[in-house]
Design a protein around this motif. Structure first.
Motif, PDB file in Angstrom:
ATOM      1  N   THR A 129       0.835  -1.193   0.000  1.00  0.00           N
ATOM      2  CA  THR A 129       0.000   0.000   0.000  1.00  0.00           C
ATOM      3  C   THR A 129       0.871   1.245   0.000  1.00  0.00           C
ATOM      4  N   PHE A 130       0.225   2.360  -0.292  1.00  0.00           N
ATOM      5  CA  PHE A 130       0.894   3.657  -0.317  1.00  0.00           C
ATOM      6  C   PHE A 130       0.538   4.428   0.951  1.00  0.00           C
ATOM      7  N   VAL A 131       1.562   5.008   1.572  1.00  0.00           N
ATOM      8  CA  VAL A 131       1.380   5.835   2.763  1.00  0.00           C
ATOM      9  C   VAL A 131       2.203   7.102   2.576  1.00  0.00           C
ATOM     10  N   MET A 132       1.644   8.222   3.001  1.00  0.00           N
ATOM     11  CA  MET A 132       2.358   9.492   2.880  1.00  0.00           C
ATOM     12  C   MET A 132       2.240  10.271   4.186  1.00  0.00           C
ATOM     13  N   ILE A 133       3.377  10.662   4.723  1.00  0.00           N
ATOM     14  CA  ILE A 133       3.384  11.561   5.877  1.00  0.00           C
ATOM     15  C   ILE A 133       3.277  12.970   5.305  1.00  0.00           C
ATOM     16  N   LYS A 134       2.242  13.670   5.710  1.00  0.00           N
ATOM     17  CA  LYS A 134       1.928  14.980   5.151  1.00  0.00           C
ATOM     18  C   LYS A 134       2.854  16.066   5.720  1.00  0.00           C
ATOM     19  N   PRO A 135       2.815  17.266   5.110  1.00  0.00           N
ATOM     20  CA  PRO A 135       3.743  18.323   5.540  1.00  0.00           C
ATOM     21  C   PRO A 135       3.751  18.623   7.039  1.00  0.00           C
ATOM     22  N   ASP A 136       2.599  18.558   7.694  1.00  0.00           N
ATOM     23  CA  ASP A 136       2.597  18.848   9.134  1.00  0.00           C
ATOM     24  C   ASP A 136       3.339  17.769   9.915  1.00  0.00           C
ATOM     25  N   GLY A 137       3.225  16.524   9.494  1.00  0.00           N
ATOM     26  CA  GLY A 137       3.946  15.436  10.158  1.00  0.00           C
ATOM     27  C   GLY A 137       5.448  15.554   9.971  1.00  0.00           C
ATOM     28  N   VAL A 138       5.856  15.963   8.765  1.00  0.00           N
ATOM     29  CA  VAL A 138       7.284  16.163   8.487  1.00  0.00           C
ATOM     30  C   VAL A 138       7.800  17.337   9.308  1.00  0.00           C
ATOM     31  N   LYS A 139       7.085  18.451   9.256  1.00  0.00           N
ATOM     32  CA  LYS A 139       7.502  19.676   9.953  1.00  0.00           C
ATOM     33  C   LYS A 139       7.609  19.460  11.463  1.00  0.00           C
ATOM     34  N   GLN A 194      -5.909  -2.588   5.169  1.00  0.00           N
ATOM     35  CA  GLN A 194      -6.810  -2.478   6.320  1.00  0.00           C
ATOM     36  C   GLN A 194      -6.046  -2.284   7.631  1.00  0.00           C
ATOM     37  N   VAL A 195      -4.919  -2.950   7.761  1.00  0.00           N
ATOM     38  CA  VAL A 195      -4.111  -2.801   8.981  1.00  0.00           C
ATOM     39  C   VAL A 195      -3.693  -1.343   9.155  1.00  0.00           C
ATOM     40  N   ILE A 196      -3.192  -0.744   8.096  1.00  0.00           N
ATOM     41  CA  ILE A 196      -2.735   0.648   8.195  1.00  0.00           C
ATOM     42  C   ILE A 196      -3.910   1.599   8.382  1.00  0.00           C
ATOM     43  N   ARG A 197      -5.017   1.350   7.717  1.00  0.00           N
ATOM     44  CA  ARG A 197      -6.190   2.222   7.911  1.00  0.00           C
ATOM     45  C   ARG A 197      -6.618   2.221   9.386  1.00  0.00           C
ATOM     46  N   ARG A 198      -6.563   1.055  10.019  1.00  0.00           N
ATOM     47  CA  ARG A 198      -6.895   0.994  11.454  1.00  0.00           C
ATOM     48  C   ARG A 198      -5.844   1.725  12.286  1.00  0.00           C
ATOM     49  N   MET A 199      -4.586   1.595  11.898  1.00  0.00           N
ATOM     50  CA  MET A 199      -3.508   2.240  12.654  1.00  0.00           C
ATOM     51  C   MET A 199      -3.556   3.765  12.568  1.00  0.00           C
ATOM     52  N   ILE A 200      -3.984   4.299  11.428  1.00  0.00           N
ATOM     53  CA  ILE A 200      -3.962   5.761  11.289  1.00  0.00           C
ATOM     54  C   ILE A 200      -5.188   6.420  11.909  1.00  0.00           C
ATOM     55  N   GLY A 201      -6.317   5.741  11.943  1.00  0.00           N
ATOM     56  CA  GLY A 201      -7.507   6.312  12.563  1.00  0.00           C
ATOM     57  C   GLY A 201      -8.306   7.197  11.621  1.00  0.00           C
ATOM     58  N   ASN A 202      -9.393   7.708  12.124  1.00  0.00           N
ATOM     59  CA  ASN A 202     -10.332   8.528  11.367  1.00  0.00           C
ATOM     60  C   ASN A 202      -9.673   9.806  10.850  1.00  0.00           C
ATOM     61  N   THR A 203     -10.130  10.277   9.694  1.00  0.00           N
ATOM     62  CA  THR A 203      -9.631  11.528   9.113  1.00  0.00           C
ATOM     63  C   THR A 203      -9.762  12.688  10.097  1.00  0.00           C
ATOM     64  N   ASP A 204     -10.850  12.709  10.829  1.00  0.00           N
ATOM     65  CA  ASP A 204     -11.081  13.750  11.832  1.00  0.00           C
ATOM     66  C   ASP A 204     -10.467  13.289  13.153  1.00  0.00           C
ATOM     67  N   PRO A 205      -9.427  13.973  13.617  1.00  0.00           N
ATOM     68  CA  PRO A 205      -8.753  13.511  14.838  1.00  0.00           C
ATOM     69  C   PRO A 205      -9.654  13.468  16.069  1.00  0.00           C
ATOM     70  N   LYS A 206     -10.737  14.241  16.055  1.00  0.00           N
ATOM     71  CA  LYS A 206     -11.676  14.192  17.185  1.00  0.00           C
ATOM     72  C   LYS A 206     -12.367  12.832  17.265  1.00  0.00           C
ATOM     73  N   GLU A 207     -12.431  12.148  16.124  1.00  0.00           N
ATOM     74  CA  GLU A 207     -13.076  10.833  16.076  1.00  0.00           C
ATOM     75  C   GLU A 207     -12.075   9.685  16.000  1.00  0.00           C
ATOM     76  N   ALA A 208     -10.790  10.022  15.964  1.00  0.00           N
ATOM     77  CA  ALA A 208      -9.743   8.994  15.900  1.00  0.00           C
ATOM     78  C   ALA A 208      -9.366   8.590  17.325  1.00  0.00           C
ATOM     79  N   PRO A 209      -9.467   7.319  17.634  1.00  0.00           N
ATOM     80  CA  PRO A 209      -9.170   6.884  19.001  1.00  0.00           C
ATOM     81  C   PRO A 209      -7.711   7.125  19.400  1.00  0.00           C
ATOM     82  N   PRO A 210      -7.480   7.375  20.688  1.00  0.00           N
ATOM     83  CA  PRO A 210      -6.103   7.434  21.176  1.00  0.00           C
ATOM     84  C   PRO A 210      -5.398   6.123  20.816  1.00  0.00           C
TER      85      PRO A 210
END
Length: 138
Positions: free
Chosen positions: A6-16, A84-100
């Motif tokens: 699969t393809f994964v990209m760390i976005k500019p805020d993650g890099v910064k 699917q493994v990575i989708r679960r690891m990254i969590g919801n697009t909205d961080p308010k809905e992404a589990p700790p």
């Protein structure tokens, strides 16, 4: 076991914010294999192709401007049911809905600056990988 890539990209805020090592470490600790990795400054053309499915939506311009605002880290990751493994690891697009414990739950600052992108299907992974990697890179 069905090995996938699969393809994964760390976005500019993650890099910064210096989260590259932490994010990669999470994938490796999960037993996933980094097949290829590169840091790039994404062109507008590539960004529009990457997010083509969102063209015409209200947030499209903001998204394209954001992902082209600084370097990103692109990866091809391999593992069993990796999409699917990575989708679960990254969590919801909205961080308010992404589990700790998920990458976005732990690090995302907002819905737009949410640290990471990951393909949501094998088909999209193939298309997205081809935007950043030649076959010889894989």
């Amino acid at each position: 076991m069905v090995m996938q890539r699969t393809f994964v990209m760390i976005k500019p805020d993650g890099v910064k914010r210096g989260l590259i090592g932490e994010i990669i470490s999470r994938f490796e600790k999960r037993g996933l294999k980094i097949v290829s990795l590169k840091m790039v400054k994404m062109s507008r053309d590539i960004a529009e192709k990457l997010y083509d499915e969102h063209k015409g939506k209200s947030f499209f311009e903001e998204l394209v401007n954001y992902v082209t605002s600084g370097p990103v880290v692109c990866m091809v990751i391999e593992g069993d049911d990796v999409v699917q493994v990575i989708r679960r690891m990254i969590g919801n697009t909205d961080p308010k809905e992404a589990p700790p414990g998920t990458i976005r739950g732990d690090y995302a600052l907002s819905k737009s600056e949410n640290v990471i992108h990951a393909s949501d299907s094998i088909e999209k992974a193939q298309r997205e990988m081809s935007l950043f990697f030649d076959k010889s890179d894989l």
